[in-house]
Design an enzyme around this catalytic site. Sequence first.
Site, short mmCIF file in Angstrom:
data_model
loop_
_atom_site.label_atom_id
_atom_site.label_comp_id
_atom_site.label_asym_id
_atom_site.label_seq_id
_atom_site.Cartn_x
_atom_site.Cartn_y
_atom_site.Cartn_z
N GLN A 115 4.74 -0.28 -1.16
CA GLN A 115 3.97 -0.37 -2.39
C GLN A 115 4.43 0.67 -3.41
O GLN A 115 5.61 0.95 -3.47
CB GLN A 115 2.46 -0.28 -2.12
CG GLN A 115 1.86 -1.57 -1.57
CD GLN A 115 2.22 -1.83 -0.11
OE1 GLN A 115 2.00 -0.98 0.73
NE2 GLN A 115 2.75 -2.97 0.19
N GLY A 137 12.51 -2.11 -6.12
CA GLY A 137 13.80 -2.20 -5.43
C GLY A 137 14.03 -1.07 -4.46
O GLY A 137 15.16 -0.77 -4.10
N HIS A 182 10.61 -7.16 0.43
CA HIS A 182 11.80 -6.97 -0.37
C HIS A 182 12.98 -7.70 0.25
O HIS A 182 13.02 -7.94 1.45
CB HIS A 182 12.11 -5.49 -0.58
CG HIS A 182 12.23 -4.73 0.69
ND1 HIS A 182 11.30 -3.82 1.09
CD2 HIS A 182 13.18 -4.78 1.63
CE1 HIS A 182 11.68 -3.34 2.25
NE2 HIS A 182 12.80 -3.88 2.61
N PRO A 185 4.69 -15.19 -9.90
CA PRO A 185 5.49 -14.64 -10.99
C PRO A 185 4.92 -13.27 -11.37
O PRO A 185 3.70 -13.11 -11.43
CB PRO A 185 5.30 -15.64 -12.14
CG PRO A 185 4.19 -16.53 -11.76
CD PRO A 185 3.94 -16.39 -10.28
N ARG A 186 5.78 -12.30 -11.57
CA ARG A 186 5.26 -10.96 -11.91
C ARG A 186 5.03 -10.84 -13.42
O ARG A 186 5.78 -11.42 -14.21
CB ARG A 186 6.27 -9.90 -11.47
CG ARG A 186 6.46 -9.90 -9.96
CD ARG A 186 7.50 -8.89 -9.53
NE ARG A 186 7.76 -9.01 -8.11
CZ ARG A 186 8.97 -8.89 -7.53
NH1 ARG A 186 10.02 -8.63 -8.27
NH2 ARG A 186 9.10 -9.01 -6.23
N GLY A 242 5.15 -1.23 -7.91
CA GLY A 242 5.71 -2.00 -6.80
C GLY A 242 6.91 -2.82 -7.23
O GLY A 242 7.18 -3.00 -8.42
N ASP A 243 7.68 -3.27 -6.21
CA ASP A 243 8.83 -4.15 -6.45
C ASP A 243 9.90 -3.50 -7.31
O ASP A 243 10.58 -4.18 -8.07
CB ASP A 243 8.38 -5.49 -7.08
CG ASP A 243 7.24 -6.11 -6.33
OD1 ASP A 243 7.36 -6.21 -5.10
OD2 ASP A 243 6.22 -6.47 -6.95
P1 IMP Z 1 -3.23 -5.43 -1.13
O1 IMP Z 1 -2.25 -4.39 -0.80
O2 IMP Z 1 -2.91 -6.77 -0.56
O3 IMP Z 1 -4.64 -5.00 -0.87
O4 IMP Z 1 -3.15 -5.66 -2.72
C1 IMP Z 1 -3.65 -4.72 -3.66
C2 IMP Z 1 -2.84 -4.76 -4.93
O5 IMP Z 1 -1.53 -4.25 -4.69
C3 IMP Z 1 -2.62 -6.19 -5.49
O6 IMP Z 1 -2.59 -6.14 -6.90
C4 IMP Z 1 -1.25 -6.56 -4.96
O7 IMP Z 1 -0.61 -7.52 -5.78
C5 IMP Z 1 -0.55 -5.22 -5.03
N1 IMP Z 1 0.54 -5.09 -4.06
C6 IMP Z 1 0.43 -4.87 -2.73
N2 IMP Z 1 1.63 -4.77 -2.15
C7 IMP Z 1 2.53 -4.91 -3.14
C8 IMP Z 1 3.96 -4.87 -3.18
O8 IMP Z 1 4.66 -4.67 -2.17
N3 IMP Z 1 4.52 -5.05 -4.41
C9 IMP Z 1 3.78 -5.24 -5.55
N4 IMP Z 1 2.45 -5.28 -5.55
C10 IMP Z 1 1.83 -5.13 -4.37
#
Ligand code: IMP
Length: 482
Positions: A279, A50, A82, A362-363, A47-48
Amino acid sequence: MNQTRSFYEQVYQRGDLSALKSQSREEVLSKPGRRANSLAIIGGALGDEGKGRVADEIASTLLKTHKNLVFYRDNGGANAGHTVEFNQTKIVLHQLGAGVLQKNATVILGKEMVLHPQDLVTEIETVYAALGVKKIPADFKIDEMAFLCLDTHRAFEAVLKMRSTGSKGATGRGISPAYADVVYRHPLRMRDLASDSWPEKLKQHYELYEQLISGCGFKLAEIDVPRLEGDPIQVGSFEQMLKRTTQAKKELKKFIQPVFNFLQKKWASDTPIMVEKAQALGLDKRWGVYPDVTASNCSFDGLLSSSEGIIDQDQLSVKAATIKATYTSSVGARVLPTPMDEKLAHRIREDANEYGATTGRPRDIVHLDLPMLSFLFKVSRAEEVVITHLDISYPEVPIKVCIAYELDGKEVGYRPDQEYLNKVKPVYVELPAWDGEDVKGKTKLDELPKEAQQYVAFVSMSLGVRPFMITTGPKREQTIEC
Ligand code: IMP
């Protein structure tokens, strides 16, 4: 292990970008046997990466040569986030997707998304305020079949977080409970919200969640749930929830409609179709670091079911997965096998602003993990890679890339299971870095330092895909088309 190391060292030495980019952009967009000008961008890691910004930039390029464009989203909901820059204004988008800022685009929020009505209204209003308009620039449609993700789901997720470990990392946006409703065969959809029988439908739903939550020892009405903006609010009584959702319905009703016929007609036409998935592959419940995964289908194959058989991944001309060039970021509870020294991780976090757009968390910053990425690229059948953040590199710090894992003295690969991953040890190669400042803002491959070119070739060849685009800074124009 030595064999693997020397294999990757040879891949690096042979790394030749010119051989990898032998096709022009036009040729890639019209591969024989594919639906021309159909592109899907997914997250290739955790994820993230970009992808929203990448999709936005591709859409604006396509709109220079085409009168219009369809922008389709098919998974996730308010967990995504984003930031895109538009006319010097930074806008954080979640459920909407980057295409809404494009005048000649049609944006469809598809059937397999889980949408939170009030957050959607907030987002639409943010766009109005940022652009100083009273109408979304794009033609905007919400599939009447899209699922609702409500405060009840967020409350239930909060309860699950307090009780179990599996959902600890979740964003709190109620995503898994909303998708669980689909599996239990009692979801609420956008067309329910738009219908006259919304009060009765919501009542039935509210009472079910009230009972589920009370069975876990909590009171639904008293649970605080997050909002995209502002402080969390209490779910409150059924009447309060009805009032909030009815207000949102007034704003959203004009966008809620059947989309199947429209999409079918567009797929059969020559209008470009651009998919921005949410995601990432490493968050997909089938392929990610289970159990810290999301509930939607984060890969190309989810498009076929969301579009009810229209968007077939085998016909897409571009299937690109996005990764960060020199590191991977992750936000959640998962523990990854390639941890980075915190001093370097901190430096990267600050330089690349690695803080969640939705939650502000923070990531975690870890080394690039080729066993995991190769697995994710293989199972998704990605054909291209988009490499972002190529400007995050420090000349004095060699780039550590994990090429294999070791378990009980043997070389092993990635498996989507946290318990298994806890046991493996990373094996690294160290590759020459470059000065990120020499890369920032570059728009042509041959303007890149030699080490950066060789690195891009190495990563693409190791993943068995072609580079499609490279980003060299946060702005829309800071990209290299490959
Ligand atoms: P959920 O989608 O809220 O159920 O989260 C499940 C996992 O996916 C968690 O670890 C979240 O931090 C991660 N996650 C969900 N959406 C994103 C995203 O857009 N970017 C990064 N991590 C995400």
